[in-house]
Design a protein around this motif. Structure first.
Motif, mmCIF file in Angstrom:
data_model
loop_
_atom_site.group_PDB
_atom_site.id
_atom_site.type_symbol
_atom_site.label_atom_id
_atom_site.label_comp_id
_atom_site.label_asym_id
_atom_site.label_seq_id
_atom_site.Cartn_x
_atom_site.Cartn_y
_atom_site.Cartn_z
ATOM 1 N N GLN C 119 9.733 1.442 -4.589
ATOM 2 C CA GLN C 119 8.744 1.999 -3.655
ATOM 3 C C GLN C 119 9.346 2.049 -2.260
ATOM 4 O O GLN C 119 8.671 1.809 -1.277
ATOM 5 C CB GLN C 119 7.472 1.143 -3.673
ATOM 6 C CG GLN C 119 6.772 1.131 -5.035
ATOM 7 C CD GLN C 119 5.512 0.294 -5.041
ATOM 8 O OE1 GLN C 119 5.433 -0.740 -4.372
ATOM 9 N NE2 GLN C 119 4.509 0.722 -5.811
ATOM 10 N N TYR C 122 8.218 4.746 0.974
ATOM 11 C CA TYR C 122 6.909 4.748 1.644
ATOM 12 C C TYR C 122 7.013 5.338 3.048
ATOM 13 O O TYR C 122 6.213 6.167 3.451
ATOM 14 C CB TYR C 122 6.362 3.319 1.701
ATOM 15 C CG TYR C 122 4.994 3.218 2.343
ATOM 16 C CD1 TYR C 122 3.842 3.323 1.582
ATOM 17 C CD2 TYR C 122 4.855 3.021 3.718
ATOM 18 C CE1 TYR C 122 2.580 3.232 2.159
ATOM 19 C CE2 TYR C 122 3.613 2.930 4.304
ATOM 20 C CZ TYR C 122 2.475 3.035 3.528
ATOM 21 O OH TYR C 122 1.237 2.955 4.101
ATOM 22 N N THR C 126 5.133 8.672 4.297
ATOM 23 C CA THR C 126 3.998 8.566 5.224
ATOM 24 C C THR C 126 4.386 8.792 6.681
ATOM 25 O O THR C 126 3.523 9.058 7.517
ATOM 26 C CB THR C 126 3.328 7.176 5.136
ATOM 27 O OG1 THR C 126 4.293 6.172 5.502
ATOM 28 C CG2 THR C 126 2.823 6.909 3.732
ATOM 29 N N ALA C 140 -1.028 7.787 -4.308
ATOM 30 C CA ALA C 140 -0.229 6.800 -5.035
ATOM 31 C C ALA C 140 -0.953 6.367 -6.310
ATOM 32 O O ALA C 140 -1.755 5.440 -6.282
ATOM 33 C CB ALA C 140 0.036 5.594 -4.143
ATOM 34 N N LEU C 285 -1.994 6.834 0.577
ATOM 35 C CA LEU C 285 -1.144 6.048 1.495
ATOM 36 C C LEU C 285 -1.175 6.695 2.876
ATOM 37 O O LEU C 285 -1.053 6.036 3.893
ATOM 38 C CB LEU C 285 0.280 5.987 0.959
ATOM 39 C CG LEU C 285 0.420 5.355 -0.434
ATOM 40 C CD1 LEU C 285 1.874 5.348 -0.867
ATOM 41 C CD2 LEU C 285 -0.155 3.943 -0.450
ATOM 42 N N GLU C 307 5.233 -5.132 -2.517
ATOM 43 C CA GLU C 307 5.841 -3.806 -2.689
ATOM 44 C C GLU C 307 7.172 -3.930 -3.414
ATOM 45 O O GLU C 307 7.806 -4.983 -3.386
ATOM 46 C CB GLU C 307 6.136 -3.167 -1.312
ATOM 47 C CG GLU C 307 4.931 -2.951 -0.435
ATOM 48 C CD GLU C 307 5.330 -2.435 0.955
ATOM 49 O OE1 GLU C 307 6.048 -1.421 1.022
ATOM 50 O OE2 GLU C 307 4.933 -3.061 1.950
ATOM 51 N N GLN C 312 7.527 -2.092 3.649
ATOM 52 C CA GLN C 312 7.286 -0.876 4.423
ATOM 53 C C GLN C 312 5.783 -0.703 4.676
ATOM 54 O O GLN C 312 5.349 -0.677 5.821
ATOM 55 C CB GLN C 312 7.879 0.335 3.683
ATOM 56 C CG GLN C 312 9.403 0.201 3.483
ATOM 57 C CD GLN C 312 10.069 1.463 2.967
ATOM 58 O OE1 GLN C 312 9.462 2.526 2.880
ATOM 59 N NE2 GLN C 312 11.345 1.355 2.632
ATOM 60 N N MET C 313 4.995 -0.649 3.596
ATOM 61 C CA MET C 313 3.546 -0.498 3.771
ATOM 62 C C MET C 313 2.959 -1.672 4.558
ATOM 63 O O MET C 313 1.929 -1.533 5.222
ATOM 64 C CB MET C 313 2.859 -0.375 2.415
ATOM 65 C CG MET C 313 1.347 -0.171 2.522
ATOM 66 S SD MET C 313 0.554 0.026 0.928
ATOM 67 C CE MET C 313 0.649 -1.640 0.300
#
Lengths: 190, 267, 370
Positions: C119, C122, C126, C140, C285, C307, C312-313
């Motif tokens: 992942q 991200y 985004t 997602a 996301l 993640e 990142q998220m």
């Protein structure tokens, strides 16, 4: 194990590419789906196309499945020695291990698992079912774990065999029946 | 008697006021951004005349590139799409696959078509995309101010080849028509120029054929127009044509490099 | 009830696209999304559509640009390195207000990276799908069923807002099979006409132009501002998230896609140990479901983001929580799949109220978090 397998049932199938590992996993997954369980099927994937190792995680559950990656299998089906060696220690205590005795030729030292060696490749070849050792082992798993029924597996075969190869349906059914009836070999009994 | 003279005179006046020359319908009245004496103005007009003559404006979608003709979307009256640098053949492919009955043309310069977009060009050509490509080869990057192009001649001085294009380090110019003519998907590959009325007429004929071949579903067509860039070459328009004739045409000979109809004896 | 079929995630994405009226697919082979392209290659000609294997990802996305300009529902798919290449075309589509569906079945990176699930894209999805001031909507999915369901939403939102939409999956979701009830096919003729499409004016209107060039600064600013107003509407109306046991949750996990599946198992295990854990699973996301985060703030004592990346998220979670609770991170990267037990350990740490970033670096080199 009991007549009816307890859910969730996490299964790892492993062997050489070309032995039909992914197909065997698919049969189990389809059977689980027809029986109304939640199921997932996850293949290993890599750059090798043939001859490399292949493995496949299948989860049967009565609840939503979290990780589809099986790291502690309740059932291990191993079709060659490298796969056997790679996964034998990860099997849950009390778990079931079914090996193709023809290809593995090893005996476990673990006293806490059910060990079922069957010379699947040899029997398949001698019974006109060459290339169906994988399905024989699914039959054996059915007999050992009671995870589904022969009737369901027949339906699963119909869904999994491509329409171009209808002649294979009967052979697959025979392989299930044959596998379910094979006794453990005595190779690992002292 | 006098009445008949008057009438004859009136007839003459009527004849005189007959419209002999006007802006093609396929061109808008927008003022172009092209420099005086630039070949773009001529070629762009020829394309518009062909669209008018074939009566296809309503079914035509044009793709303009990044380069001096980047704003051609404002100049043509048909639907227009502006493409990323070099990607006009891919964009035209997407349009044509959705609109197989429409006429799709891409108008590209040498940096766009033969440098950054060469992969898209070759593959659209080899797929035999039923599109018509008008390729302006003036051996220089015009919009960015006169840098070396993939078609700049050996020894040619540009902003980024200040000592002349050195083939040891910068390699050789690409002859696009010759290159594409080897591909089976190409229906027509022809090199023309617009330095004289005769050549302008020839160029228009070639452009018309490129559109006709598309309509007939024959494959990819490209008309390469050897052109001038007086501003960045540093010449007057007429001297620019002179330089073009002396230097470019020997390297880029005019002619038909591939014509599948002619090859089949259908012409 | 619709009969369920067993399908790979990649195949479900393809079939769902066909059922959403998509008849144009342009792609380039890359593991682990190839089944999607193969499925399209087989089915598109029979559905009267076009499958075209482009010469590159760059060409593929520009074919998508052209097909979308012509007014069609169109899709492309790839995996991480290929999506980097698509960045140019995505930016142009944003700038020209063109809808399309772009699939990213993520694999490990950077560079050629690996082919196992990840992942790590991200941020790319985004923050910067391409250059310039712009966004794509990012969905997602976390099950094969959802992969099928979100494709239709992606096409619908794309057309409604005139923005590209990305479905951010990963190698695990793409490769795995689960039972799926496929959505009913729509009749693409019933879709509203796109008045802006460059499909030939037919003498009935003035010419349409698809373009992202504005040489006058004020015009470009006006265009970007207008688009940002659409983004604001998307943020208001299109946030999607699923919650699991969050009502009384003191430790709230935030995870999407494959990581959410693993986290869900870990949350159930934590509950067995008496830890009040819950899970927020963002389905969009971008827009990030900040409203759902807000609903758990009063009860949550700490957050844990999980993640398949180095984190990142977690930045979006920290922005949403905005210092009101500690927000910790646990992840593996490069294709290594965390186990539910590893996540459980992280939940236990988070339950103690500290903030940490538990990445392989710490576990491997120091045997624990800093």
């Amino acid at each position: 194990m009991a007549e009816h397998a307890k859910m969730p049932l996490n299964i790892m199938l492993a062997g050489f590419g070309g032995q039909g590992i992914l197909f065997a996993g698919k049969l189990i997954a389809y059977a689980g789906m027809i029986d109304g369980h939640e199921i997932s099927w996850l293949p290993s994937y890599g750059p090798e196309m043939r001859g490399g190792t292949a493995n496949c995680s299948v989860c049967l559950s009565d609840e939503a499945i979290g990780s589809p990656l099986v790291t502690e299998p309740d059932v291990l089906i191993a079709m060659n020695l490298p796969s056997y060696e790679r996964f034998i220690d990860s099997v849950k205590p009390g778990g079931v291990v079914i090996v193709d005795e023809t290809m593995v030729g090893a005996c476990t030292m673990r006293p806490d698992i059910e060990y079922h060696p069957v010379p699947a490749t040899e029997i398949a070849e001698n019974s006109g079912l060459k290339g169906l050792a994988n399905v024989l082992l699914v039959g054996k798993m059915l007999a050992v774990t009671g995870f589904s029924s022969e009737k369901t597996l027949h339906a699963a075969i119909e869904k999994s065999v491509s329409a171009k190869h209808l002649d294979l349906i009967d052979l697959n059914r025979k392989a299930i029946a044959l596998g379910a009836g094979i006794p453990d070999s005595d190779a690992c009994t002292a | 008697m006098s009445a008949s003279i008057d009438s004859a005179a009136n007839e003459m006046v009527d004849k005189k006021s007959e419209i002999l020359f006007e802006r093609p319908h396929a061109l808008t009245d927008a003022i172009t951004n092209y420099c005086p004496g630039c070949s773009h103005g001529i070629v762009q007009r020829l394309v518009a005349e062909v669209i008018d003559e074939l009566g296809i404006e309503g079914e035509t979608v044009g793709v303009c590139p990044v380069g001096c003709s980047v704003m051609a979307y404002d100049f043509y009256s048909c639907d227009m799409v502006q493409a990323a640098h070099g990607r006009a053949p891919a964009v035209a492919t997407g349009l044509k696959r959705v609109l197989p009955d429409s006429v799709v043309f891409a108008y590209q310069g040498d940096g766009d078509l033969a440098s950054i977009g060469m992969a898209e060009t070759i593959h659209a050509a080899t797929r035999g995309e039923k599109i018509s490509v008008i390729f302006i080869n003036n051996a220089i990057y015009g919009m960015t101010g006169g840098q070396m192009a993939p078609t700049s001649l050996p020894g040619q001085v540009t902003q980024t080849s200040p000592y002349g294009r050195d083939t040891e380090t910068a390699g050789y110019p690409i002859r696009v028509c010759e290159l594409l003519s080897t591909l089976d998907g190409v229906a027509l590959a022809q090199r023309v120029t617009v330095d004289s009325p005769k050549n302008v007429r020839l160029a228009k004929k070639a452009i018309r054929k490129a559109f006709e071949y598309q309509i007939q579903g024959l494959g990819y067509s490209i008309i390469e127009v050897v052109s001038t860039c007086p501003t960045n070459w540093g010449f007057s328009p007429s001297d620019a044509f002179e330089w073009m004739r002396d230097n470019m045409l020997p390297y880029y000979p005019l002619g038909i490099y591939k014509d599948i109809k002619a090859a089949k004896g259908e012409q | 009830m619709v009969e369920k079929v067993l399908m790979k995630g990649n195949e479900a994405l393809a079939e769902a696209a066909l059922r959403a009226g998509c008849r144009f697919f342009f792609g380039y082979p890359i593991t682990p999304q190839t089944e999607l392209a193969a499925y399209m290659a087989k089915r598109m000609p029979k559905a009267g559509g076009v499958y075209l294997q482009a010469e590159s990802e760059v060409a593929a996305i520009n074919m998508v640009y052209g097909a979308s300009a012509a007014g069609a529902r169109v899709m492309t798919s790839s995996s991480s390195p290929g999506v980097s290449l698509k960045g140019e075309g995505i930016s142009y589509m944003i700038g020209a207000d063109l809808p399309a569906v772009i699939i990213n079945v993520q694999r490990g990176g950077p560079g050629l990276g690996g082919i196992q699930p990840s992942q790590a894209d991200y941020w790319m999805a985004t923050r910067a799908a391409g250059h310039g001031d712009g966004h794509v909507i990012v969905f997602a999915p976390s099950t094969v069923q959802e992969m099928a369901d979100l494709v239709a939403s992606a096409f619908e939102l794309g057309d409604r807002y005139r923005v590209p939409v990305m479905i951010l999956a990963d190698g695990m979701l793409g490769q795995m099979m689960e039972p799926v009830a496929l959505p009913e096919p729509i009749d693409s003729r019933s879709l509203p006409e796109k008045e802006w499409a460059t499909n030939g004016h037919g003498g009935k209107r003035t010419h349409n132009i698809v373009n992202s060039l504005y040489l006058v600064a004020q015009q470009l600013e006006d265009t970007v501002v207008e688009r940002s107003q659409r983004y604001a509407r998307i943020k208001d109306e299109e946030q999607l998230a699923e919650t699991y046991l969050t009502e009384d949750a003191e430790v709230v996990l935030v995870a999407y896609g494959a990581a959410a599946r693993i986290s869900r198992t870990a949350v159930a295990k934590a509950r067995e140990l008496g830890i009040k854990a819950g899970l927020i699973r963002p389905v969009t996301l971008w827009p990030f479901p900040v409203d759902t985060i807000e609903t758990v703030i009063p009860v949550a004592k700490s957050f844990l983001t999980v993640e398949l990346s180095m984190g990142q998220m977690v930045e979006d979670v920290r922005l949403a929580v905005n210092g009101r609770s500690p927000v910790s991170f646990f992840g593996h990267t490069g294709g290594v799949i965390p186990t539910p037990d590893e996540v459980l350990v992280a939940i236990q740490k988070a339950a103690m109220g500290e903030q940490f970033d538990l990445v392989p670096y710490h576990t491997r080199l120091t045997g624990g978090a800093r």
